[in-house]
Design an enzyme around this catalytic site. Structure first.
Site, mmCIF file in Angstrom:
data_model
loop_
_atom_site.group_PDB
_atom_site.id
_atom_site.type_symbol
_atom_site.label_atom_id
_atom_site.label_comp_id
_atom_site.label_asym_id
_atom_site.label_seq_id
_atom_site.Cartn_x
_atom_site.Cartn_y
_atom_site.Cartn_z
ATOM 1 N N GLU A 97 0.836 -1.208 0.000
ATOM 2 C CA GLU A 97 0.000 0.000 0.000
ATOM 3 C C GLU A 97 0.869 1.257 0.000
ATOM 4 O O GLU A 97 0.597 2.240 0.725
ATOM 5 C CB GLU A 97 -0.959 0.001 1.204
ATOM 6 C CG GLU A 97 -1.875 -1.215 1.287
ATOM 7 C CD GLU A 97 -2.967 -1.240 0.217
ATOM 8 O OE1 GLU A 97 -3.079 -0.273 -0.583
ATOM 9 O OE2 GLU A 97 -3.709 -2.235 0.165
ATOM 10 N N CYS A 153 -12.402 -6.600 -15.450
ATOM 11 C CA CYS A 153 -13.547 -5.698 -15.343
ATOM 12 C C CYS A 153 -14.777 -6.479 -14.894
ATOM 13 O O CYS A 153 -15.149 -7.477 -15.508
ATOM 14 C CB CYS A 153 -13.818 -5.015 -16.682
ATOM 15 S SG CYS A 153 -15.266 -3.936 -16.629
ATOM 16 N N CYS A 185 -12.567 -1.756 -16.683
ATOM 17 C CA CYS A 185 -11.782 -1.408 -17.866
ATOM 18 C C CYS A 185 -12.021 0.067 -18.193
ATOM 19 O O CYS A 185 -12.866 0.719 -17.574
ATOM 20 C CB CYS A 185 -12.158 -2.298 -19.048
ATOM 21 S SG CYS A 185 -13.795 -1.924 -19.725
#
Ligand SMILES: [Zn+2]
Length: 205
Positions: A97, A153, A185
């Site tokens: 992160e 996606c 996407c």
């Protein structure tokens, strides 16, 4: 030490950046690399920002439940205070992160490389608005290796480079908050926010 401040006796290390949207397997790839380093008997130290509260607080966790021990630190000063006094006992530094640390991470990572360490950083390359997420762009520019992963996606199944924010949350990022984000996407990405794919597709959620 030379006049440039670099220690000429130390072979430079290496910087690896793993990036991409949420659900692209960044933490999993970071963990894979750190576990391989452990098998090679290299000594690793792993860190993550305290903001990452998903799963365990003393580990880096992936969505696929792989974990490795990591120290949660509130900022880079804390990371530096923990790591640098023990630097002689560390070969590989992992940071997950990385987008939640400030721009000083770039200099800190270079210091580690110049001290001969292998540094592996994972982090989001863009925000939910689709903008570059500092300090990842600078880290990607100076890294020895950049791995840019794609997700899938959730609307159409194409390779996804974006993190889609669901609902109306104005928070920059809510890490690992289940149901808050989807991978999208370019065609299906809505930077202003969107309803979940399951609702669009009339699928049972
Ligand atoms: Zn799509």
């Amino acid at each position: 030490m030379s006049e440039t401040g670099k220690n000429q006796d130390v072979q430079p290390g290496r910087m690896e950046v793993i990036t991409g949207p949420m659900f692209s397997g960044k933490s999993e790839e970071l963990i894979r690399r750190l576990k391989r380093a452990q098998i090679a008997r290299l000594r690793i130290a792993s860190f993550k920002p305290e903001i990452d509260l998903r799963y365990q607080s003393d580990a880096i966790s992936s969505h696929s439940a792989q974990t490795i021990q990591a120290v949660a630190v509130r900022d880079l000063d804390r990371l530096r205070a923990l790591l640098f006094p023990a630097l002689d006992t560390v070969d590989v530094v992992g940071i997950d992160e990385a987008q939640f640390f400030d721009e000083l991470l770039v200099g800190l990572a270079m210091e580690l490389v110049e001290a001969g360490k292998r540094v592996v950083l994972a982090g989001l390359d863009t925000t939910f608005a689709g903008e570059p997420f500092a300090p990842m762009p600078a880290l990607m520019a100076i890294a020895d290796e950049v791995v840019k992963l794609s997700a899938v996606c959730m609307v159409c199944g194409a390779p996804a480079i974006h993190t889609q924010r669901l609902g109306a949350s104005q928070q920059l990022v809510m890490v690992g908050a289940a149901g808050m984000y989807e991978a999208r996407c370019r065609a299906c990405f809505r930077p202003e926010g969107d309803v979940p794919a399951a609702e669009q597709l009339k699928l049972p959620s």
